[in-house]
Design an enzyme around this catalytic site. Structure first.
Site, mmCIF file in Angstrom:
data_model
loop_
_atom_site.group_PDB
_atom_site.id
_atom_site.type_symbol
_atom_site.label_atom_id
_atom_site.label_comp_id
_atom_site.label_asym_id
_atom_site.label_seq_id
_atom_site.Cartn_x
_atom_site.Cartn_y
_atom_site.Cartn_z
ATOM 1 N N GLN A 1 -10.003 -4.027 -3.037
ATOM 2 C CA GLN A 1 -11.303 -3.610 -2.515
ATOM 3 C C GLN A 1 -12.410 -3.935 -3.519
ATOM 4 O O GLN A 1 -13.504 -4.347 -3.146
ATOM 5 C CB GLN A 1 -11.297 -2.111 -2.209
ATOM 6 C CG GLN A 1 -12.625 -1.596 -1.675
ATOM 7 C CD GLN A 1 -12.974 -2.142 -0.296
ATOM 8 O OE1 GLN A 1 -12.150 -2.087 0.606
ATOM 9 N NE2 GLN A 1 -14.174 -2.668 -0.134
ATOM 10 N N ARG B 1 -13.473 -8.692 2.318
ATOM 11 C CA ARG B 1 -12.031 -8.440 2.127
ATOM 12 C C ARG B 1 -11.204 -9.665 2.496
ATOM 13 O O ARG B 1 -10.169 -9.932 1.894
ATOM 14 C CB ARG B 1 -11.579 -7.214 2.950
ATOM 15 C CG ARG B 1 -12.149 -5.881 2.509
ATOM 16 C CD ARG B 1 -11.713 -5.496 1.094
ATOM 17 N NE ARG B 1 -10.275 -5.552 0.922
ATOM 18 C CZ ARG B 1 -9.449 -4.529 1.168
ATOM 19 N NH1 ARG B 1 -9.926 -3.373 1.563
ATOM 20 N NH2 ARG B 1 -8.147 -4.660 0.979
ATOM 21 N N ASP C 1 -17.344 6.945 -1.315
ATOM 22 C CA ASP C 1 -16.068 6.886 -0.586
ATOM 23 C C ASP C 1 -15.819 8.293 -0.043
ATOM 24 O O ASP C 1 -16.522 9.246 -0.418
ATOM 25 C CB ASP C 1 -14.959 6.442 -1.566
ATOM 26 C CG ASP C 1 -13.603 6.209 -0.911
ATOM 27 O OD1 ASP C 1 -13.541 6.136 0.335
ATOM 28 O OD2 ASP C 1 -12.605 6.117 -1.650
ATOM 29 N N ARG D 1 0.877 -1.182 0.000
ATOM 30 C CA ARG D 1 0.000 0.000 0.000
ATOM 31 C C ARG D 1 0.905 1.219 0.000
ATOM 32 O O ARG D 1 1.729 1.395 0.901
ATOM 33 C CB ARG D 1 -0.909 0.013 1.233
ATOM 34 C CG ARG D 1 -1.642 1.342 1.406
ATOM 35 C CD ARG D 1 -2.739 1.305 2.432
ATOM 36 N NE ARG D 1 -3.896 0.592 1.934
ATOM 37 C CZ ARG D 1 -5.123 0.684 2.455
ATOM 38 N NH1 ARG D 1 -5.342 1.471 3.495
ATOM 39 N NH2 ARG D 1 -6.123 -0.002 1.951
ATOM 40 N N CYS E 1 -16.396 1.555 1.010
ATOM 41 C CA CYS E 1 -15.232 0.711 1.322
ATOM 42 C C CYS E 1 -14.763 0.903 2.754
ATOM 43 O O CYS E 1 -14.049 0.061 3.282
ATOM 44 C CB CYS E 1 -14.110 0.973 0.318
ATOM 45 S SG CYS E 1 -13.471 2.649 0.359
ATOM 46 N N HIS F 1 -7.539 0.655 -6.325
ATOM 47 C CA HIS F 1 -7.681 -0.189 -5.130
ATOM 48 C C HIS F 1 -8.349 -1.507 -5.558
ATOM 49 O O HIS F 1 -9.482 -1.808 -5.185
ATOM 50 C CB HIS F 1 -8.528 0.552 -4.086
ATOM 51 C CG HIS F 1 -8.439 -0.015 -2.701
ATOM 52 N ND1 HIS F 1 -7.622 -1.071 -2.361
ATOM 53 C CD2 HIS F 1 -9.077 0.338 -1.548
ATOM 54 C CE1 HIS F 1 -7.761 -1.332 -1.072
ATOM 55 N NE2 HIS F 1 -8.635 -0.508 -0.553
#
Ligand code: CP
Ligand code: NVA
Length: 303
Positions: A131, A287, A219, A101, A259, A128
């Site tokens: 996700q 996840r 988001d 990340r 998310c 991402h």
């Protein structure tokens, strides 16, 4: 070697296969599942904060029989400026795979170039993909056939929006994104998805995106690294809160995704986040199952 830098690395059939594998991991969890990562060490490198990604990857590696090693940028030499290329070569000599990340997508590409082992994108400023696997798994489990649904993205044209566009391109989905002017998603991602046959529209009014939608995603207005822009962004995104009024414009069976982490009262109201159309906790749990599928794919081991 299989890197997972973006959803396109999987291709359309591979993406569906990964969702199938994720469902299998969910079903197998209660039984004493196989341990395909036995004797494998996996470095989980984080240059940005994380709760879900770190937790899901660490638990996934452990439940698959491997050994997760969490490395935080701030407490490693990366945080003191050691080049990615040097870190990558050292990691690659000791571990079997790396999840990363980071901020700039170029940093992920450097890790892939120098590590010599599979690298998985655990979020960059651009995308991402891990996700999105969880989001698609959740939508498919709750609402069924992905291709017959109408998708809405309300908010920033950020890393999550870009990955939704990529998913839409791969699966031929109908996606409307409502973004304020100046906060559009990546033109390259839009063009690529349209070339692949996705029906994608960028609109300025959240109502236009929500109308008749089966899936609404949102988001944060300010992603990690954009803290200095928070005030300007709050102003630019006025009217973009996913609240009950907006959700009422969608299909009655709409599901709402986020998310997480969420800012109640900013991009989503508390009533919607905690309400009957929200699937955010299933989405967060997904996840774990999708992380297992992605790790098995990258390492080339059977799920
Ligand atoms: N959704 C997500 O990636 O959460 P974290 O930032 O907590 O990992
Ligand atoms: N767009 C958000 C996603 C967090 C999971 C960020 O990059 O901070």
């Amino acid at each position: 070697m299989r890197h997972f830098s973006e959803l396109s690395d999987l291709g359309p059939a591979g993406l569906v296969a990964m969702l199938d594998a994720s469902d299998k991991h969910l079903r197998d969890r209660s039984s004493n599942c196989a341990r395909p990562l036995a004797r494998k060490n996996i470095a989980l490198v984080f240059e940005k904060a994380s709760t879900r990604t770190r937790l899901s990857l660490e638990v996934a590696v452990a439940e698959l029989g491997g050994h997760p090693i969490v490395i935080a940028g701030a407490t490693s030499q990366l945080g003191r400026g050691e080049p990615i290329a040097d870190t990558a070569r050292v990691l690659g000599r000791m571990v079997n795979a790396i999840t990363f990340r980071t901020s700039g997508h170029d940093r992920l590409l450097q890790m892939m170039q120098f590590a010599g082992v599979p690298v998985l994108n655990a979020l960059t400023d651009d995308s991402h993909p891990m996700q999105l696997l969880a989001d698609l798994m959740t939508v498919r489990r709750v609402s069924g056939d992905l291709s017959r649904l109408r998708y809405a993205w309300i908010g920033d044209g950020n890393n999550m929006a870009n990955s939704w566009i990529e998913a839409a391109g791969l699966l031929g989905l109908e996606l409307r994104l409502a973004c304020p002017e100046g906060y559009d998603p990546s033109p390259r991602e839009l063009a690529r998805a349209r070339e692949r046959g996705a029906r994608i529209e960028v609109v300025r009014r959240p109502e236009a995106a929500a109308e008749g939608a089966d899936v609404i995603s949102t988001d944060v207005f300010s992603s990690m690294g954009q803290e200095a822009e928070a005030e300007a962004r709050r102003r630019a995104f006025l009217g973009f809160c996913v609240d009950e009024e907006l959700v009422a414009r969608a299909n009655p069976t709409v599901i709402v995704l986020h998310c997480l982490p969420a800012h109640r009262g900013e991009e989503i109201s508390a009533a919607v986040l905690e309400g009957p159309r929200s699937v955010v906790w299933e989405q967060a749990e997904a996840r774990l199952h999708t992380a297992k599928a992605a790790l098995c794919w990258a390492l080339g081991v059977d799920d």
